[in-house]
Write a protein that holds these residues in place. Structure first.
Motif, PDB file in Angstrom:
ATOM      1  N   ASN A  90      32.724  64.593  26.416  1.00 53.86           N
ATOM      2  CA  ASN A  90      32.608  65.843  25.676  1.00 53.86           C
ATOM      3  C   ASN A  90      33.624  65.760  24.542  1.00 53.86           C
ATOM      4  O   ASN A  90      34.677  65.138  24.711  1.00 53.86           O
ATOM      5  CB  ASN A  90      32.927  67.020  26.616  1.00 53.86           C
ATOM      6  CG  ASN A  90      32.751  68.382  25.974  1.00 53.86           C
ATOM      7  OD1 ASN A  90      33.515  68.777  25.088  1.00 53.86           O
ATOM      8  ND2 ASN A  90      31.752  69.125  26.434  1.00 53.86           N
ATOM      9  N   GLY A 103      28.603  68.129  24.437  1.00 64.12           N
ATOM     10  CA  GLY A 103      28.502  67.181  25.542  1.00 64.12           C
ATOM     11  C   GLY A 103      27.986  65.857  24.987  1.00 64.12           C
ATOM     12  O   GLY A 103      27.140  65.845  24.094  1.00 64.12           O
ATOM     13  N   HIS A 112      28.697  74.197  30.269  1.00 65.23           N
ATOM     14  CA  HIS A 112      30.095  73.923  29.934  1.00 65.23           C
ATOM     15  C   HIS A 112      30.918  75.191  30.189  1.00 65.23           C
ATOM     16  O   HIS A 112      30.437  76.297  29.975  1.00 65.23           O
ATOM     17  CB  HIS A 112      30.230  73.529  28.457  1.00 65.23           C
ATOM     18  CG  HIS A 112      29.551  72.247  28.121  1.00 65.23           C
ATOM     19  ND1 HIS A 112      28.931  72.018  26.908  1.00 65.23           N
ATOM     20  CD2 HIS A 112      29.368  71.116  28.837  1.00 65.23           C
ATOM     21  CE1 HIS A 112      28.415  70.798  26.898  1.00 65.23           C
ATOM     22  NE2 HIS A 112      28.663  70.241  28.058  1.00 65.23           N
ATOM     23  N   GLN A 143      37.848  68.720  34.948  1.00 64.35           N
ATOM     24  CA  GLN A 143      37.651  68.697  33.491  1.00 64.35           C
ATOM     25  C   GLN A 143      38.954  68.214  32.901  1.00 64.35           C
ATOM     26  O   GLN A 143      39.987  68.851  33.064  1.00 64.35           O
ATOM     27  CB  GLN A 143      37.359  70.107  32.958  1.00 64.35           C
ATOM     28  CG  GLN A 143      35.927  70.505  33.082  1.00 64.35           C
ATOM     29  CD  GLN A 143      35.538  71.711  32.226  1.00 64.35           C
ATOM     30  OE1 GLN A 143      34.364  72.015  32.140  1.00 64.35           O
ATOM     31  NE2 GLN A 143      36.491  72.383  31.611  1.00 64.35           N
ATOM     32  N   GLY A 190      25.081  71.712  28.586  1.00 60.01           N
ATOM     33  CA  GLY A 190      25.798  71.133  29.712  1.00 60.01           C
ATOM     34  C   GLY A 190      25.031  70.033  30.409  1.00 60.01           C
ATOM     35  O   GLY A 190      24.348  69.225  29.782  1.00 60.01           O
TER      36      GLY A 190
END
Length: 473
Positions: free
Chosen positions: A80, A66, A57, A100, A433
């Motif tokens: 997330n 996550g 991340h 993101q 992640g």
């Protein structure tokens, strides 16, 4: 996760395109190591699983949980607590971050359908925007529910609609229709002092999203699945408590068979979804001896078995030890008859004990499409990813695993979801992640020939053909 209303870090809205470093898999020092053999953060795996990549991340997502995943084409969509991430997985050894989307709101469970992405907000917010801040659910104007994004440009998703749902949206399940999608919203934890989440809340919310006009998405029904109140909850003779039912925690649809399986806290159910606007409960089971919290459900390929999970301890507890034992915090395998009757067959729990600092319990997984066999990959938080076989429903067994040693300092972590998609296993790790694994088991090789255009693991596709298959829309 069992706990609701856990609030993430607040950050301004907006889309960040980040590259994110990809760590290559380490050398084979962890082969055959698992559970109590592993040093803190050391990677361990069975010989038949290879760790190809990890993408940590980054930015405001660092230190945020996550969560769940969905797939389409060469893309993975990963929830997330801070929003969601879109990865390019065209080269599974080198996943790249395309976007993101910074949109805090707890869990942020995801489903994808064509150009649309459905995002679950399950923490009470000041408004429906991506720049909202936490605000008590006792305030009538607070918002939680489903957000709809257009992801046709995966580098710049657009926010197109917000639909408030009673008690928010802990998880969401796609039931595809011809001209509209139906999103089944599971939520719970009603309280008298929450104006938008009133007890008894034995319902789910159904959001209808017209494909040509997604901005007009709306709740069209909130069917009460448990008119009798469902399982009242309690403590069994062994002194173990089990949850009361207030709605469902998660639902998995099998659209081709027009049925769905619900994991509803105190109850496991089968629903008839022939009319997606009016699901009907046609079968219901309880397990007050071993199940604390019915969490999720997965059908086998043929739709003749259902694997239910028990999230004992809400995902934050260490249940993979001798004290808890092999039948609690486990999977329960049921056979499903042609008349949709459920019959209990056995429990499955990972055979690798974990340290008492490691949260570990049955969590999200999916089928590996191998003809004639029932094989699944599944997350167990810090118990890692388990590859297991339940072809013999009474004698399930582990075929392989991937996991990390305990987090240091101790923290909640591990893999939230692990799903098989187009030849690889993708894992969303709470702290670490995005991980990519490859199954090296020659008996499972035919699964790699199965190609899907889209996979929402809670909306199970039909796999067909000789070791191959097409996604029937």
């Amino acid at each position: 996760m069992g706990a609701r209303r856990r609030l993430g870090v607040i950050a301004a809205g907006g889309v960040l395109a980040l590259t994110g470093g990809v760590g290559a898999a380490a050398a084979g020092d962890g082969v055959g190591l698992g559970g109590l053999d592993l040093q803190p953060e050391q990677i361990g795996y069975s010989k038949n699983i290879e760790h190809l990549a990890n993408v940590p991340h980054t930015g405001p997502f660092t230190g945020q949980f996550g969560t769940d995943m969905a797939f389409q084409g060469d893309r993975a969509y990963v929830g997330n607590y801070q929003g969601f991430i879109i990865y390019d997985i065209s080269n599974p050894r080198k996943p790249r971050t395309l976007a993101q989307v910074n949109c805090p709101g707890s869990q942020n469970d995801v489903s994808v359908s064509g150009d649309l992405l459905y995002l679950s907000t399950d923490s009470s917010r000041s408004d429906s925007s991506c720049s909202s801040v936490a605000q008590s659910a006792t305030v009538k104007s607070s918002w939680e529910g489903i957000k709809v994004f257009d992801v046709s440009n995966p580098r710049a998703p657009k926010y197109v609609a917000a639909v408030e749902t009673a008690c928010g949206s802990h998880t969401n399940t796609l039931v595809p229709g011809k001209d509209a999608d139906y999103v089944y919203v599971s939520s719970y934890s009603p309280r008298a002092e929450y104006p938008d989440c009133q007890p008894p809340h034995d319902a789910i919310s159904i959001v209808k999203v017209p494909k040509k006009k997604p901005a007009s998405a709306a709740v069209i029904a909130a069917p009460n699945l448990f008119p009798d109140g469902g399982n009242p909850g309690g403590t069994n003779p062994a002194g173990n408590s089990y949850s009361a039912t207030t709605g469902c925690h998660d639902i998995t649809a099998y659209p081709a068979k027009k049925i769905a399986a619900g994991a509803c806290m105190g109850d496991g159910i089968i629903m008839d979804i022939k009319n997606p606007e009016r699901p009907k409960v046609i079968e219901r089971v309880t397990d007050t001896e071993n199940f604390a919290f019915w969490h999720s459900a997965t059908f086998n390929q043929a739709g003749t078995k259902v694997v239910f999970t028990d999230e004992l301890g809400g995902g934050g507890a260490a249940t993979c030890n001798d004290e808890v034992g092999p039948t609690r915090g486990a999977n329960a395998i049921y056979t499903l008859s042609k008349k949709n009757r459920l019959t209990f067959a056995s429990y499955y729990k990972i055979p690798r004990n974990q340290y008492d600092t490691e949260n570990c319990v049955a969590h999200n997984g999916s089928i590996v499409p191998v003809n004639g066999r029932d094989v699944m990959v599944q997350s167990w938080y810090q118990g890692g990813v388990s590859l297991w076989d339940f072809t013999d429903a009474k004698n399930p067994r582990e075929l392989g695993w991937f996991e990390r040693g305990p987090l240091e300092p101790a923290n909640t972590g591990g893999t939230w979801s692990a799903y098989y998609y187009n030849g690889y296993v993708y894992s969303s790790d709470i702290q670490k992640g995005f991980d990519v694994l490859e199954l090296k088991d020659k008996n499972l090789k035919q699964a790699a020939k199965v190609r899907l255009k889209e996979l929402n693991p809670q909306s199970q596709p039909v796999y067909s053909g000789k070791g191959g298959g097409h996604h029937h829309h």
